[in-house]
Design a protein around this motif. Structure first.
Motif, PDB file in Angstrom:
ATOM      1  N   GLY A  38      19.890   7.125  54.823  1.00  0.00           N
ATOM      2  CA  GLY A  38      21.031   8.347  55.482  1.00  0.00           C
ATOM      3  C   GLY A  38      21.544   9.454  55.132  1.00  0.00           C
ATOM      4  O   GLY A  38      21.718   9.948  56.060  1.00  0.00           O
ATOM      5  N   TYR A  39      21.149   9.730  53.778  1.00  0.00           N
ATOM      6  CA  TYR A  39      21.760  11.531  53.753  1.00  0.00           C
ATOM      7  C   TYR A  39      20.845  11.986  54.609  1.00  0.00           C
ATOM      8  O   TYR A  39      21.282  12.929  55.301  1.00  0.00           O
ATOM      9  CB  TYR A  39      21.837  11.458  52.224  1.00  0.00           C
ATOM     10  N   MET A  40      19.390  11.698  54.200  1.00  0.00           N
ATOM     11  CA  MET A  40      18.777  12.734  55.046  1.00  0.00           C
ATOM     12  C   MET A  40      19.026  12.421  56.589  1.00  0.00           C
ATOM     13  O   MET A  40      19.407  13.547  57.728  1.00  0.00           O
ATOM     14  CB  MET A  40      17.019  12.094  54.926  1.00  0.00           C
ATOM     15  N   GLU A  41      19.266  11.075  56.676  1.00  0.00           N
ATOM     16  CA  GLU A  41      19.149  10.645  58.305  1.00  0.00           C
ATOM     17  C   GLU A  41      20.473  11.817  58.810  1.00  0.00           C
ATOM     18  O   GLU A  41      20.559  13.067  60.523  1.00  0.00           O
ATOM     19  CB  GLU A  41      19.364   9.662  59.042  1.00  0.00           C
ATOM     20  N   SER A 195       7.073   8.677  45.106  1.00  0.00           N
ATOM     21  CA  SER A 195       7.732   9.202  46.917  1.00  0.00           C
ATOM     22  C   SER A 195       8.348   8.912  47.218  1.00  0.00           C
ATOM     23  O   SER A 195       8.802   9.475  48.486  1.00  0.00           O
ATOM     24  CB  SER A 195       7.432   7.259  46.697  1.00  0.00           C
ATOM     25  N   LEU A 196       9.783   9.173  46.356  1.00  0.00           N
ATOM     26  CA  LEU A 196      10.831   9.793  46.309  1.00  0.00           C
ATOM     27  C   LEU A 196      10.612  11.434  46.797  1.00  0.00           C
ATOM     28  O   LEU A 196      11.645  11.750  47.760  1.00  0.00           O
ATOM     29  CB  LEU A 196      12.293   9.624  45.438  1.00  0.00           C
ATOM     30  N   LEU A 197      10.137  12.149  45.515  1.00  0.00           N
ATOM     31  CA  LEU A 197       9.136  13.193  45.640  1.00  0.00           C
ATOM     32  C   LEU A 197       8.156  13.530  47.427  1.00  0.00           C
ATOM     33  O   LEU A 197       9.231  14.962  47.378  1.00  0.00           O
ATOM     34  CB  LEU A 197       8.992  13.520  44.680  1.00  0.00           C
ATOM     35  N   HIS A 198       7.754  12.920  47.843  1.00  0.00           N
ATOM     36  CA  HIS A 198       7.143  13.232  48.986  1.00  0.00           C
ATOM     37  C   HIS A 198       8.486  13.069  50.451  1.00  0.00           C
ATOM     38  O   HIS A 198       8.165  13.978  50.782  1.00  0.00           O
ATOM     39  CB  HIS A 198       6.344  12.619  49.072  1.00  0.00           C
ATOM     40  N   ILE A 199      10.005  12.326  49.593  1.00  0.00           N
ATOM     41  CA  ILE A 199      10.074  12.470  51.020  1.00  0.00           C
ATOM     42  C   ILE A 199      11.591  13.002  51.081  1.00  0.00           C
ATOM     43  O   ILE A 199      11.466  13.544  52.284  1.00  0.00           O
ATOM     44  CB  ILE A 199      10.886  10.658  51.056  1.00  0.00           C
ATOM     45  N   SER A 200      11.495  13.843  49.859  1.00  0.00           N
ATOM     46  CA  SER A 200      12.885  14.590  49.607  1.00  0.00           C
ATOM     47  C   SER A 200      11.873  16.604  50.294  1.00  0.00           C
ATOM     48  O   SER A 200      12.771  16.545  50.969  1.00  0.00           O
ATOM     49  CB  SER A 200      13.029  14.753  48.378  1.00  0.00           C
ATOM     50  N   LEU A 201      11.077  16.589  50.014  1.00  0.00           N
ATOM     51  CA  LEU A 201       9.760  17.680  50.632  1.00  0.00           C
ATOM     52  C   LEU A 201      10.023  17.085  52.739  1.00  0.00           C
ATOM     53  O   LEU A 201      10.419  18.465  52.696  1.00  0.00           O
ATOM     54  CB  LEU A 201       8.776  17.198  50.550  1.00  0.00           C
ATOM     55  N   MET A 202      10.148  16.213  52.875  1.00  0.00           N
ATOM     56  CA  MET A 202       9.990  15.734  54.805  1.00  0.00           C
ATOM     57  C   MET A 202      11.899  16.923  55.548  1.00  0.00           C
ATOM     58  O   MET A 202      11.894  16.720  56.281  1.00  0.00           O
ATOM     59  CB  MET A 202       9.705  14.726  54.835  1.00  0.00           C
ATOM     60  N   ARG A 203      12.815  16.213  54.189  1.00  0.00           N
ATOM     61  CA  ARG A 203      13.762  16.409  54.832  1.00  0.00           C
ATOM     62  C   ARG A 203      14.221  18.055  55.187  1.00  0.00           C
ATOM     63  O   ARG A 203      14.604  18.571  55.838  1.00  0.00           O
ATOM     64  CB  ARG A 203      14.872  16.640  53.663  1.00  0.00           C
ATOM     65  N   LEU A 233       4.053  23.032  50.900  1.00  0.00           N
ATOM     66  CA  LEU A 233       4.427  22.199  49.963  1.00  0.00           C
ATOM     67  C   LEU A 233       3.561  21.014  50.005  1.00  0.00           C
ATOM     68  O   LEU A 233       3.770  20.402  48.667  1.00  0.00           O
ATOM     69  CB  LEU A 233       5.232  22.945  49.293  1.00  0.00           C
ATOM     70  N   ASN A 234       4.039  20.336  51.375  1.00  0.00           N
ATOM     71  CA  ASN A 234       3.668  19.146  50.944  1.00  0.00           C
ATOM     72  C   ASN A 234       2.158  18.865  51.183  1.00  0.00           C
ATOM     73  O   ASN A 234       2.236  18.146  50.357  1.00  0.00           O
ATOM     74  CB  ASN A 234       4.019  18.555  53.199  1.00  0.00           C
ATOM     75  N   SER A 235       1.357  19.352  52.037  1.00  0.00           N
ATOM     76  CA  SER A 235      -0.109  19.392  51.310  1.00  0.00           C
ATOM     77  C   SER A 235       0.012  19.482  50.286  1.00  0.00           C
ATOM     78  O   SER A 235      -1.597  18.761  49.323  1.00  0.00           O
ATOM     79  CB  SER A 235      -1.020  20.483  52.650  1.00  0.00           C
ATOM     80  N   THR A 236       0.587  20.418  49.479  1.00  0.00           N
ATOM     81  CA  THR A 236      -0.430  20.941  48.312  1.00  0.00           C
ATOM     82  C   THR A 236       0.115  19.400  47.770  1.00  0.00           C
ATOM     83  O   THR A 236      -1.199  19.326  46.074  1.00  0.00           O
ATOM     84  CB  THR A 236       0.129  22.011  47.765  1.00  0.00           C
ATOM     85  N   LEU A 237       1.091  19.150  47.796  1.00  0.00           N
ATOM     86  CA  LEU A 237       1.985  17.909  46.598  1.00  0.00           C
ATOM     87  C   LEU A 237       1.195  16.760  47.322  1.00  0.00           C
ATOM     88  O   LEU A 237       1.193  15.831  45.968  1.00  0.00           O
ATOM     89  CB  LEU A 237       3.103  17.214  47.596  1.00  0.00           C
ATOM     90  N   ILE A 238       1.107  16.524  47.933  1.00  0.00           N
ATOM     91  CA  ILE A 238       0.007  15.686  48.611  1.00  0.00           C
ATOM     92  C   ILE A 238      -1.806  15.308  47.371  1.00  0.00           C
ATOM     93  O   ILE A 238      -2.250  14.744  47.499  1.00  0.00           O
ATOM     94  CB  ILE A 238      -0.433  15.309  49.640  1.00  0.00           C
ATOM     95  N   TYR A 239      -2.474  16.337  47.422  1.00  0.00           N
ATOM     96  CA  TYR A 239      -3.410  16.688  47.066  1.00  0.00           C
ATOM     97  C   TYR A 239      -3.218  16.085  45.874  1.00  0.00           C
ATOM     98  O   TYR A 239      -4.244  15.945  44.972  1.00  0.00           O
ATOM     99  CB  TYR A 239      -4.712  17.927  47.579  1.00  0.00           C
TER     100      TYR A 239
END
Length: 351
Positions: A38-41, A195-203, A233-239
């Motif tokens: 909700g904060y991200m939205e 999971s929260l780390l991935h979501i936070s980077l999408m912000r 950064l997102n792709s690096t974190l995924i790998y």
């Protein structure tokens, strides 16, 4: 039915405490995620309100078939895993660490399917492929969270079998209720934080005008392809996290079973060997299915550029695997099969 309820209320302390920790962690995780997204939205500066899930096919003649197929698979997944949980809770002989972890795995499989399939069924039924920004991020979160739990729980179950077969005299001391609870809590903690780390980077991502996702759910890599901003950064974190949470648990599982195989070879009793194989066979089958479908999805997305083929491969990983797990454990495990038979006979006698 009264006997069944009494048996459920008499389960050991570690099952009760573990279930309480599991339920409490689930509630806190969902509440925190709802507030965080909700904060991200609220801070969504791109103006994105919704995405479009293209699904498998736009052919209207195929939609009833796809709807019926996935509805049947979803119902089988929920019912099968729920029966496993109820059978474990109702049978005192299954109140052991191994089946405690199995009940957690079944619950995770139910949640994983519920994250993806119902939304797809609603989209097909209403002929509306839109998904809101907040719902999409929520789906991204849980589509990462539950596979992480699956991976870690399968690793914990391999360690449990390693202790039971290689150190049987110290099994009850090592696999204490406290350690079982800590292991389950650790899997949840790692899954939530990752999971929260991935979501936070999408912000910090901005999206282009093309918001069509060539998939049947909001998958992280597909979302990143729609971004106009830099996703390095997102792709690096995924790998990195795939290596840490995918490769290392697999190495732990393989090491545990190498030690188990060595111990089984040293057994003189054929009955002991057969019992060891029966308790490990179902777990090995689930591990092979889980990692096999995961690797299949990875190579399919790397080799082909067809979104439809990637979506079909993802079905094996996200829908078929949670559906087959109860069958594997019930057909290959005599204890679970017996508990399911007793549970169903009690239910039918009450009806």
């Amino acid at each position: 039915m009264t006997d069944l309820i009494n048996n459920l209320s008499k389960r050991p302390t570690f099952l009760l405490n573990g279930g309480c920790h599991f339920a409490a962690t689930s509630c806190y995780s969902c509440l925190f995620l709802y507030r965080y997204i909700g904060y991200m939205e609220a801070g969504n500066l791109t103006g994105i309100l919704e995405f479009i899930l293209l699904g498998f096919s736009e052919d209207p003649e195929l939609q009833p078939f796809i709807f019926g197929l996935f509805l049947c698979m979803f119902l089988v997944t929920v019912l099968g895993n729920l029966l496993i949980i109820l059978a474990i809770c109702s049978d005192p002989h299954l109140h052991t660490p191994m089946y405690f972890f199995l009940s957690n795995l079944s619950l995770v499989d139910i949640c994983f399917s519920t994250t993806i399939v119902p939304k797809m069924l609603v989209n097909i039924h209403t002929e509306n492929k839109a998904i809101s920004y907040m719902d999409c991020l929520t789906q991204v979160y849980f589509s990462m969270f539950f596979p992480i739990l699956d991976t870690l729980l399968l690793t914990v179950m391999a360690y449990d079998r390693f202790v039971a077969i290689c150190h049987p005299l110290h099994y009850t001391v090592i696999m204490s209720p406290r350690l079982c609870g800590l292991l389950v809590f650790a899997t949840w903690f790692v899954g939530i934080m990752t999971s929260l780390l991935h979501i936070s980077l999408m912000r910090h991502l901005s999206f282009c005008r093309d918001l069509e996702i060539p998939h049947f759910f909001c998958e992280l890599t597909q979302i990143l392809k729609l971004a106009c901003s830099d996703t390095f950064l997102n792709s690096t974190l995924i790998y990195f996290m795939t290596g840490v949470l995918g490769v290392f648990p697999l190495v732990g599982i393989l090491f545990s079973y190498s030690q188990i195989a060595s111990s089984i070879r040293k057994m003189s009793s054929s009955g002991g060997k057969q019992k060891a194989f029966s308790t490990c066979g179902s777990h090995l089958s689930v591990v092979s299915l889980f990692y096999g479908t995961g690797v299949g999805v990875y190579f399919t997305s790397a080799v082909t550029h067809s979104p439809q083929k990637v979506s079909v491969a993802s079905v094996m990983y996200t829908v078929v695997t949670p559906m087959l797990n109860p069958f594997i454990y019930s057909l290959r495990n005599k204890d679970v099969k017996g508990a399911l038979g007793s549970l169903l006979s009690r239910v039918t006698s009450c009806l």
